[in-house]
Design a protein around this motif. Sequence first.
Motif, short mmCIF file in Angstrom:
data_model
loop_
_atom_site.label_atom_id
_atom_site.label_comp_id
_atom_site.label_asym_id
_atom_site.label_seq_id
_atom_site.Cartn_x
_atom_site.Cartn_y
_atom_site.Cartn_z
N UNK A 355 39.05 46.10 51.25
CA UNK A 355 38.84 47.99 51.01
C UNK A 355 37.46 48.05 50.88
N UNK A 356 36.73 48.77 50.70
CA UNK A 356 34.85 48.71 50.90
C UNK A 356 34.45 48.23 49.48
N UNK A 357 35.29 48.71 48.44
CA UNK A 357 34.81 48.05 47.23
C UNK A 357 34.29 46.11 46.92
N UNK A 358 35.62 45.74 48.00
CA UNK A 358 35.67 44.66 48.35
C UNK A 358 34.12 43.07 48.22
N UNK A 359 32.91 43.79 48.86
CA UNK A 359 31.90 43.40 48.70
C UNK A 359 31.51 43.46 47.76
N UNK A 404 46.94 38.89 48.40
CA UNK A 404 47.19 39.66 49.70
C UNK A 404 48.43 39.15 49.94
N UNK A 405 48.99 38.70 49.18
CA UNK A 405 50.54 38.85 49.66
C UNK A 405 51.28 40.00 49.15
N UNK A 406 51.04 40.79 47.98
CA UNK A 406 51.39 41.58 47.33
C UNK A 406 50.89 42.72 47.72
N UNK A 407 49.87 43.48 47.91
CA UNK A 407 49.42 44.94 47.75
C UNK A 407 48.48 44.21 49.81
N UNK A 408 49.03 43.43 50.53
CA UNK A 408 47.68 42.59 51.68
C UNK A 408 46.94 43.80 51.77
N UNK A 409 46.03 42.68 50.30
CA UNK A 409 44.30 43.52 50.66
C UNK A 409 43.53 42.06 50.21
N UNK A 410 42.60 42.20 51.49
CA UNK A 410 41.06 41.26 51.34
C UNK A 410 40.64 41.06 50.50
N UNK A 411 40.79 39.80 50.37
CA UNK A 411 39.34 39.99 49.42
C UNK A 411 38.95 38.35 49.46
N UNK A 412 37.47 38.20 49.83
CA UNK A 412 37.12 36.86 49.92
C UNK A 412 36.52 35.57 49.13
N UNK A 413 37.58 34.80 49.25
CA UNK A 413 37.69 33.79 48.77
C UNK A 413 36.61 32.33 49.09
N UNK A 414 37.08 32.46 49.88
CA UNK A 414 35.78 31.57 50.32
C UNK A 414 34.77 30.90 50.52
N UNK A 415 33.60 32.29 50.93
CA UNK A 415 32.30 32.58 50.68
C UNK A 415 32.48 32.42 49.23
N UNK A 416 32.58 33.09 48.08
CA UNK A 416 32.14 32.97 46.68
C UNK A 416 32.27 31.76 46.11
N UNK A 417 33.34 30.32 46.89
CA UNK A 417 33.76 29.71 46.23
C UNK A 417 32.47 28.63 46.73
N UNK A 418 31.98 29.22 48.19
CA UNK A 418 30.80 27.42 48.27
C UNK A 418 29.61 28.13 48.01
N UNK A 419 29.29 29.84 47.22
CA UNK A 419 28.60 30.02 46.64
C UNK A 419 28.04 28.93 45.04
N UNK A 420 29.40 29.17 44.87
CA UNK A 420 29.47 28.49 43.64
C UNK A 420 29.43 27.04 44.00
N UNK A 421 29.99 26.39 44.97
CA UNK A 421 29.36 24.77 44.80
C UNK A 421 28.49 24.64 44.96
N UNK A 422 27.45 25.80 45.40
CA UNK A 422 25.78 25.48 46.01
C UNK A 422 25.20 25.12 45.24
N UNK A 423 25.87 26.82 43.28
CA UNK A 423 25.04 26.65 42.29
C UNK A 423 25.21 25.71 41.84
N UNK A 424 26.39 25.50 41.58
CA UNK A 424 26.53 23.60 40.84
C UNK A 424 26.63 22.77 41.20
#
Length: 717
Positions: A355-359, A404-424
């Motif tokens: 979705x265009x609102x994903x970012x 992804x499984x339910x609606x075939x929607x692609x949301x990025x969890x890797x990049x936000x998780x990496x940023x959270x690890x860096x913040x922590x």
Amino acid sequence: MTPRAERRATAGWIDRIGLVGVVLSLAFAALTYLQPAWADRLQSAWFDAYQSLSPRQVNVLPVTVVEIDQKSLTAIGQWPWPRTQLARLVNTLNRADAAAIGLNVLMPEADALSPERLLSDATVQDRSVVAALRSLLSNDAALAGALASAPSVLAFVGTGDATWAPLRAPPVTVQATRATGDVTEGMAIVRHAGALTSIDELNSQASGWGLISVDTTRGIVRRIPLVASVQGTLVPTLAVEMLRVAYHAPVIRLTAAGGSFTDLSVGQTRVKTEKDGAVRVYYSKHRADRFVSAIDVLEDKVDPALLRKQMVLIGLTAFGLQELQDTPIGERMSGSEIQAQLLENLLDGTLLHRPRWAPAAEALFVLVCGALLVWAMRRLHPLSAALLMLILVALSVLGAFGLYRAERVLLDAATPSLYLLLIFGVLLVLSLAEATRQRRSLESVVQGQRERTARIAGELEAAQRIQTASLPRPDLLRGDDRADLYAALTPAREVGGDLYDYFMLDENRLFLLIGDVAGKGLSASIFMAVSKALYKGLMIRTPGANIGDIMTAANAEVSRDNVEMLFVTVFAAILDLRSGELAYCNAGHENPYLLRPGSRPPERIADGDGPPLCAMSDYDYRSACRRLAPGELLCFMTDGVTEAQNPNGVLYGHARAEQVIGELFRGAASARELVMALEADVLVFEDGAEANDDLTILALRWNGPGPDKARALDARR
């Protein structure tokens, strides 16, 4: 540094850590929203992991790939075949009632095996042969005739050079806010300077024309543009054009808004596109039942159901003829199979969608979770903050995968998780640095506290020695068998607020005192010493006074200048060792136990009572009197005995105290044995729990006047 200054410095450092965390959260949220190119690699790998873990499940195959495989080459001959063979194949598929026939084969030159091409050979001199060759239909004409009678679609590729052959494309209409000019100008659409097509003799007879050029992302085909621009002309991809031909749709419709494409419609199919008109293919595993051999089709060995009303793709899969592409699920596939999977996605509506609102959503997640981590690092233990960070990462991963499984929607969890690890990580490093600074500061503070504690401990030890030295001598009645006396005091702290005293007023009268100051510790100990000294002084100065009058005078003296409003309970008594007469007065203290020889239970002496000293400064106390029989024992104690608690908070209580002293008395225990046994039982009951109050026990047994004393007493009477 003073403690207040230390606290201010610590608070300032914590605020700086929080500020760093907030700045990092804002920066990473902005990067998440802007999606720089260098972050695309991690995001693409994450989306590929989705498909690797859960590829598309196929129930119905609406597309059949007719493969020119090794088996077909063995039967017919090496590639390229005479185009009459392709014409036979197209005619066979048309007779099988295929919905659309796409030829994923480029034919930019005339057939070199066509009969008329042999006329240019100088070795052909026979006039009858020449006449026969001239009478034959060319191979290209044969294929053109097959294409004209079938719902056929020819493929072409985009090039970087200008088009050297006529480009044919179906009409594509764009509904956009821009009314004039090139509506695609400024849009992020795939553009080609030219195109490589089949010869116009074939192109002109086909029902449609589709682009097969696909740009890979680091060698993997993830996205396929549904439309592209060739010299300003909008052209569809092969799969979309096959749909148009199958639906007999006159045009392909595109919708654009805000300088980007939003969706594409062809016939009964409408799909959302990304801003450049591309879509993300949802791949299934390679399936052999998606393919049929071309030679089997030509020899009518294929189930008609695999061709009737099917989308049919003709493609090369023989060794050395096909170009395999990498896919997100880790399998290499031919271009025809990729086009077939795209067609299946279009038909059953299983395209992946970002979705265009994903970012914006991912950026908001980074911002909120970053703020939570800042709060956790300031309020929680680092291990708890780490657990929170892991929970946030797990929630993002599970939530994104669930969508992804339910609606075939692609949301990025890797990049936000990496940023959270860096913040922590940054916050943890800063917190550890602050902890190190505080530890060094605390070491100096603790050293000073140790020195002060050592001084206080020395002073308390001296006070304990003084308090112990102020207690009466335990051998006061040694050699006098008329009475048996013993007392013990155990303070709850270094010094206590309990008091006891006994001394001889004369050779026959024994004065004894037991008391309990409200509270414990040093303040109670000092008040106890003052109270004891005042009472003892009054008793010594007026040895013949009534015990009630002494209590009244002591109350007045102790109440004077009692700024802290403390009070003390006291039981005072005078025992005449000749007659057993006991004069006593009780100022709010625990009533003592009277134990008589025999099996009778302990009794409580309950008369001669009054309020504690300092409770009422002008109270007039009255004494009481009773005569003890030989062998009777008095047991005095403070509330440190009855109010002792075990680790579960259960009180020792009067019942247990009465049971213990009753059994000891019946066993003819001495005063010393009774006191020590009761004290030991309390310690066993507490079982290591901290003492709530000072503990004092005093036992006095009157044995009688003694032989000599008794005779003297009888003579006097």
